[in-house]
Write a protein that holds these residues in place. Structure first.
Motif, PDB file in Angstrom:
ATOM      1  N   ASP A 290       0.813  -1.220   0.000  1.00  0.00           N
ATOM      2  CA  ASP A 290       0.000   0.000   0.000  1.00  0.00           C
ATOM      3  C   ASP A 290       0.848   1.273   0.000  1.00  0.00           C
ATOM      4  O   ASP A 290       0.346   2.360  -0.263  1.00  0.00           O
ATOM      5  CB  ASP A 290      -0.874   0.062   1.271  1.00  0.00           C
ATOM      6  CG  ASP A 290      -2.028  -0.919   1.235  1.00  0.00           C
ATOM      7  OD1 ASP A 290      -2.287  -1.469   0.140  1.00  0.00           O
ATOM      8  OD2 ASP A 290      -2.642  -1.144   2.296  1.00  0.00           O
ATOM      9  N   VAL A 291       2.115   1.142   0.357  1.00  0.00           N
ATOM     10  CA  VAL A 291       2.953   2.336   0.530  1.00  0.00           C
ATOM     11  C   VAL A 291       3.379   2.882  -0.832  1.00  0.00           C
ATOM     12  O   VAL A 291       3.755   2.125  -1.725  1.00  0.00           O
ATOM     13  CB  VAL A 291       4.204   1.997   1.371  1.00  0.00           C
ATOM     14  CG1 VAL A 291       5.115   3.222   1.499  1.00  0.00           C
ATOM     15  CG2 VAL A 291       3.797   1.478   2.735  1.00  0.00           C
ATOM     16  N   ARG A 292       3.283   4.215  -0.960  1.00  0.00           N
ATOM     17  CA  ARG A 292       3.756   4.852  -2.202  1.00  0.00           C
ATOM     18  C   ARG A 292       4.849   5.852  -1.864  1.00  0.00           C
ATOM     19  O   ARG A 292       4.977   6.297  -0.734  1.00  0.00           O
ATOM     20  CB  ARG A 292       2.590   5.537  -2.910  1.00  0.00           C
ATOM     21  CG  ARG A 292       1.511   4.525  -3.345  1.00  0.00           C
ATOM     22  CD  ARG A 292       0.358   5.228  -4.019  1.00  0.00           C
ATOM     23  NE  ARG A 292       0.772   5.826  -5.287  1.00  0.00           N
ATOM     24  CZ  ARG A 292       0.058   6.751  -5.918  1.00  0.00           C
ATOM     25  NH1 ARG A 292      -1.069   7.198  -5.405  1.00  0.00           N
ATOM     26  NH2 ARG A 292       0.481   7.251  -7.068  1.00  0.00           N
ATOM     27  N   PHE A 293       5.618   6.195  -2.894  1.00  0.00           N
ATOM     28  CA  PHE A 293       6.770   7.085  -2.683  1.00  0.00           C
ATOM     29  C   PHE A 293       6.717   8.202  -3.724  1.00  0.00           C
ATOM     30  O   PHE A 293       6.380   7.960  -4.884  1.00  0.00           O
ATOM     31  CB  PHE A 293       8.061   6.265  -2.831  1.00  0.00           C
ATOM     32  CG  PHE A 293       9.302   6.985  -2.375  1.00  0.00           C
ATOM     33  CD1 PHE A 293       9.446   7.395  -1.056  1.00  0.00           C
ATOM     34  CD2 PHE A 293      10.339   7.242  -3.272  1.00  0.00           C
ATOM     35  CE1 PHE A 293      10.604   8.059  -0.634  1.00  0.00           C
ATOM     36  CE2 PHE A 293      11.495   7.897  -2.856  1.00  0.00           C
ATOM     37  CZ  PHE A 293      11.630   8.302  -1.537  1.00  0.00           C
ATOM     38  N   PHE A 294       6.990   9.418  -3.297  1.00  0.00           N
ATOM     39  CA  PHE A 294       6.909  10.580  -4.196  1.00  0.00           C
ATOM     40  C   PHE A 294       8.141  11.459  -4.045  1.00  0.00           C
ATOM     41  O   PHE A 294       8.828  11.409  -3.023  1.00  0.00           O
ATOM     42  CB  PHE A 294       5.672  11.431  -3.846  1.00  0.00           C
ATOM     43  CG  PHE A 294       4.371  10.724  -4.047  1.00  0.00           C
ATOM     44  CD1 PHE A 294       3.692  10.827  -5.263  1.00  0.00           C
ATOM     45  CD2 PHE A 294       3.804   9.956  -3.026  1.00  0.00           C
ATOM     46  CE1 PHE A 294       2.475  10.178  -5.449  1.00  0.00           C
ATOM     47  CE2 PHE A 294       2.598   9.307  -3.206  1.00  0.00           C
ATOM     48  CZ  PHE A 294       1.919   9.416  -4.417  1.00  0.00           C
ATOM     49  N   LEU A 310      -1.362   5.064   3.804  1.00  0.00           N
ATOM     50  CA  LEU A 310      -2.605   5.731   4.188  1.00  0.00           C
ATOM     51  C   LEU A 310      -3.717   4.813   4.687  1.00  0.00           C
ATOM     52  O   LEU A 310      -4.703   5.288   5.228  1.00  0.00           O
ATOM     53  CB  LEU A 310      -3.126   6.569   3.009  1.00  0.00           C
ATOM     54  CG  LEU A 310      -2.149   7.654   2.506  1.00  0.00           C
ATOM     55  CD1 LEU A 310      -2.759   8.415   1.340  1.00  0.00           C
ATOM     56  CD2 LEU A 310      -1.751   8.618   3.616  1.00  0.00           C
ATOM     57  N   TYR A 311      -3.594   3.489   4.492  1.00  0.00           N
ATOM     58  CA  TYR A 311      -4.711   2.612   4.859  1.00  0.00           C
ATOM     59  C   TYR A 311      -4.483   1.887   6.189  1.00  0.00           C
ATOM     60  O   TYR A 311      -3.366   1.491   6.505  1.00  0.00           O
ATOM     61  CB  TYR A 311      -4.944   1.555   3.781  1.00  0.00           C
ATOM     62  CG  TYR A 311      -5.250   2.139   2.430  1.00  0.00           C
ATOM     63  CD1 TYR A 311      -6.228   3.131   2.295  1.00  0.00           C
ATOM     64  CD2 TYR A 311      -4.562   1.711   1.298  1.00  0.00           C
ATOM     65  CE1 TYR A 311      -6.500   3.670   1.051  1.00  0.00           C
ATOM     66  CE2 TYR A 311      -4.835   2.244   0.054  1.00  0.00           C
ATOM     67  CZ  TYR A 311      -5.806   3.229  -0.071  1.00  0.00           C
ATOM     68  OH  TYR A 311      -6.080   3.773  -1.285  1.00  0.00           O
ATOM     69  N   ALA A 312      -5.587   1.705   6.914  1.00  0.00           N
ATOM     70  CA  ALA A 312      -5.534   0.906   8.140  1.00  0.00           C
ATOM     71  C   ALA A 312      -5.284  -0.550   7.776  1.00  0.00           C
ATOM     72  O   ALA A 312      -5.692  -1.017   6.713  1.00  0.00           O
ATOM     73  CB  ALA A 312      -6.859   1.037   8.889  1.00  0.00           C
ATOM     74  N   ASN A 345      -4.728   6.178   8.755  1.00  0.00           N
ATOM     75  CA  ASN A 345      -5.389   4.881   8.911  1.00  0.00           C
ATOM     76  C   ASN A 345      -6.780   4.922   8.295  1.00  0.00           C
ATOM     77  O   ASN A 345      -7.772   4.691   8.965  1.00  0.00           O
ATOM     78  CB  ASN A 345      -5.457   4.499  10.393  1.00  0.00           C
ATOM     79  CG  ASN A 345      -4.228   3.723  10.843  1.00  0.00           C
ATOM     80  OD1 ASN A 345      -4.114   2.528  10.573  1.00  0.00           O
ATOM     81  ND2 ASN A 345      -3.298   4.407  11.477  1.00  0.00           N
ATOM     82  N   PHE A 346      -6.829   5.252   7.008  1.00  0.00           N
ATOM     83  CA  PHE A 346      -8.114   5.330   6.323  1.00  0.00           C
ATOM     84  C   PHE A 346      -8.602   3.924   5.983  1.00  0.00           C
ATOM     85  O   PHE A 346      -7.807   2.992   5.847  1.00  0.00           O
ATOM     86  CB  PHE A 346      -7.992   6.138   5.032  1.00  0.00           C
ATOM     87  CG  PHE A 346      -7.518   7.551   5.257  1.00  0.00           C
ATOM     88  CD1 PHE A 346      -7.930   8.272   6.374  1.00  0.00           C
ATOM     89  CD2 PHE A 346      -6.655   8.164   4.360  1.00  0.00           C
ATOM     90  CE1 PHE A 346      -7.506   9.575   6.581  1.00  0.00           C
ATOM     91  CE2 PHE A 346      -6.223   9.476   4.555  1.00  0.00           C
ATOM     92  CZ  PHE A 346      -6.648  10.176   5.670  1.00  0.00           C
ATOM     93  N   GLN A 347      -9.937   3.854   5.784  1.00  0.00           N
ATOM     94  CA  GLN A 347     -10.513   2.572   5.389  1.00  0.00           C
ATOM     95  C   GLN A 347     -10.001   2.220   3.985  1.00  0.00           C
ATOM     96  O   GLN A 347     -10.097   3.041   3.078  1.00  0.00           O
ATOM     97  CB  GLN A 347     -12.021   2.737   5.351  1.00  0.00           C
ATOM     98  CG  GLN A 347     -12.782   1.475   5.596  1.00  0.00           C
ATOM     99  CD  GLN A 347     -14.267   1.776   5.635  1.00  0.00           C
ATOM    100  OE1 GLN A 347     -14.869   2.067   4.599  1.00  0.00           O
ATOM    101  NE2 GLN A 347     -14.839   1.757   6.821  1.00  0.00           N
ATOM    102  N   PRO A 348      -9.438   1.024   3.799  1.00  0.00           N
ATOM    103  CA  PRO A 348      -8.904   0.663   2.474  1.00  0.00           C
ATOM    104  C   PRO A 348     -10.011   0.525   1.432  1.00  0.00           C
ATOM    105  O   PRO A 348     -11.186   0.415   1.788  1.00  0.00           O
ATOM    106  CB  PRO A 348      -8.227  -0.684   2.718  1.00  0.00           C
ATOM    107  CG  PRO A 348      -8.429  -1.041   4.139  1.00  0.00           C
ATOM    108  CD  PRO A 348      -9.312  -0.033   4.779  1.00  0.00           C
TER     109      PRO A 348
END
Ligand code: ZN
Length: 593
Positions: A290-294, A310-312, A345-348
């Protein structure tokens, strides 16, 4: 030995030749040594160490007592009709809690997820009263549980008295008149008197709105709920009913309009416009798919990079935060660029649809990006004061709370919202109701925060431990001065006020409101720019100044200097009051000479 080396260096010709930023780093190190007791001689030195140890033990015991007292009380409801008004999930959780203990019925506790819904929704008044009394007397002699000897063992009152006495003694050893002065040395606020005057000024301005809120609540409770004599345990219940009647909308409805990818596009676009940067996907090893890099660039030059997670998911720490993976620094010829973690921890996403955010989630995302920008857009080359390092504790939330304001800007909300099925932006009428709900009872909420902050500051600034007035006397005085709702005399809120007795907020609780004033006033500069005929150019210019004077300078100079450089004056309360809906619509326009 290290302190001696710092002192010798500060007295040397090399120090005199340092640029201001590096002098500041040395000065801060010396200050922290002094506040840590490094300058004391025997026996003060040993006593200082004893004070530290004893205070740590007392703070630990204070929070353990709150925890034990919270767990000591349960209420078993056996008559189903007493549950009227509660939501199905609250009732189910209470039934499971009873069942777990081998009992029939519904068990409620003082844990927040059990306590709060009872106070907000239970129609049965005696249930609310009992829970309120149990909650507000935790860790005191008035407690409903445990009783007798066991209650005395969990009483936090003696701990409060001893802590205040020890803090006072510590301040004396360090050469200060009281503990509040010690607490403020490394902070932006200059003196306890300045903080107290600030709180009183805000209280005076918020008071008419708090009184209006309370009158409205009384009227509604009498007319619609047949509650003529509004008690402390009725406030949350009546407020919730009033809020539903006035601004009914559901988070679920709002959520359909905020798709995470679109919100991120809106946020990145805003950052790019304000600070003349470009944000683009980048690659790096990550710890979860789920992790992104910018990467963040200006004129093709790399400025910094960040991860988003960003996701729980199971086993992930809850909450939302920005943290630094590394900070900007220059060593010899090499520049190390900053890297940040942005974690929520947003809902995926489910069912092949993009992840959907509540408006609160959107605000959280903007808040954390505010911290992230402070870290990433710094231009300071010295590690100790680059990014958020070395920024005063009561000013560090300025950039984050500043970003939240954009989530209440109609043009921005409209452009980043799109219904997940129809693609339509959030309806204006729904947005207006959300805005009104945000400001619901803001007068009362403001006065409540001021009550806590003033109590904290007065206890640490002027209170004589073991003197003629008790801690309760100080609290009663503060309440007489600022509160529109005075709790029952048996309320022992202070016995579970962990922020100031077991956390890092002693003589620092004011900082919540302090930072809000700074961020609201800074944001008002953007509102002024947006109201000009040549808005886009003005906003761009304001963004550039915010970057130059606040975001990029980090802890390299005092926060008040940065604020003045950006705003051209000292902070003012007006913008915060206005953002919270505390403006008199009928007030006459101020006359301009
Ligand atoms: Zn924050």
């Amino acid at each position: 030995a290290l302190f001696a080396k710092y002192k010798a260096f500060a007295a040397s010709p090399q120090y005199a030749q340092l640029p201001a930023v590096r002098k500041r780093i040395v000065d801060h190190a010396l200050r922290d040594f002094r506040l840590g007791g490094a300058e004391l001689k025997s026996p003060g030195r040993e006593r200082f160490a004893e004070l530290q140890e004893r205070q740590a033990a007392l703070a630990q015991k204070f929070s353990e007592n709150v925890l034990d007292a919270t767990n000591a009380f349960t209420l078993l409801v056996t008559d189903e009709s007493d549950l009227a008004g509660l939501h199905a999930d609250t009732i189910e959780a209470a039934r499971e809690a009873a069942q777990k203990d081998g009992e029939a019925g519904w068990k409620f506790t003082l844990q927040f997820p059990s306590y709060l819904p009872v106070m907000q929704y239970a129609v049965h008044r005696p249930l609310r009263e009992r829970m309120y009394r149990a909650y507000c007397t935790r860790a005191s002699r008035e407690a409903l549980a445990p009783e007798g000897e066991a209650a005395a063992a969990l009483d936090n009152a003696p701990i409060i008295d001893e802590l205040l006495a020890l803090r006072h003694e510590e301040a004396g050893l360090l050469g200060y008149a009281n503990f509040a002065q010690v607490s403020l040395v490394p902070k932006m606020a200059e003196s306890p008197e300045q903080v107290i005057a600030f709180l009183r000024d805000l209280a005076r301005r918020a008071r008419p709105f708090a009184e209006r809120d309370m009158a409205e609540l009384r009227r509604f409770a009498a007319d619609e709920l047949s509650l003529t004599e509004l008690q402390a345990w009725d406030l949350a219940f009546a407020s919730e009913k009033l809020k539903e009647a006035r601004y009914a909308f559901s988070d679920q409805t709002v959520k359909q309009y905020f798709q995470l990818p679109r919100v991120l596009d809106g946020l990145f676009g805003l950052i790019e416009r304000l600070y003349s940067v470009r944000i683009a996907p980048d690659s790096a090893p990550v710890w979860h798919p789920d992790v992104r890099f910018f990467r963040v660039e200006r004129d093709g030059q790399l400025i910094g990079q960040f991860y988003t997670d960003l996701y729980a998911r199971a086993s992930k720490r809850p909450g939302a935060w920005m943290d630094d993976a590394r900070s900007r620094r220059r060593r010899h010829a090499a520049l190390q660029t900053p890297v940040a973690y942005l974690v929520c921890n947003f809902q995926p996403p489910v069912g092949g649809r993009p992840a959907l955010l509540t408006h609160d989630d959107v605000t959280t995302l903007f808040h954390e990006f505010g911290h992230g920008l402070h870290h990433l857009l710094t231009r300071v080359d010295d590690l100790a004061v680059s990014g958020i390092s070395g920024v005063e504790w009561d000013a560090v939330e300025l950039p984050s709370q500043f970003m939240e304001n954009f989530c209440w800007e109609w043009d921005i909300v409209a452009s980043m919202s799109a219904h997940v099925e129809t693609g339509a932006p959030l309806p204006r009428e729904l947005f207006d109701r959300m805005l009104a709900a945000k400001n619901f009872q803001s007068g009362m909420a403001t006065l409540r925060q001021i009550e806590f902050a003033l109590f904290d500051m007065r206890l640490h600034a002027g209170f004589e431990p073991r003197g003629a007035r008790s801690v309760q006397d100080v609290l009663d005085e503060v309440r007489r001065e600022v509160a529109v709702v005075v709790p029952p005399s048996w309320n022992r809120f202070q016995n579970s006020f962990s922020h100031i007795f077991a956390g890092g907020y002693s003589a620092g609780y004011y900082s919540y409101k302090w930072a809000e004033v700074l961020s609201a006033d800074a944001y008002a500069a953007f509102e002024e720019a947006m109201a000009q005929p040549d808005a886009p150019a003005r906003v761009a210019e304001t963004g550039r100044r915010f970057l130059d004077e606040i975001l990029s300078v980090g802890g390299s100079r005092p926060a008040i200097d940065s604020f003045r450089a950006f705003r051209g004056r000292d902070p003012e309360l007006d913008a915060l009051l206005r953002h919270n809906g505390m403006v008199e619509a009928s007030a006459p326009e101020p006359s301009h000479a």
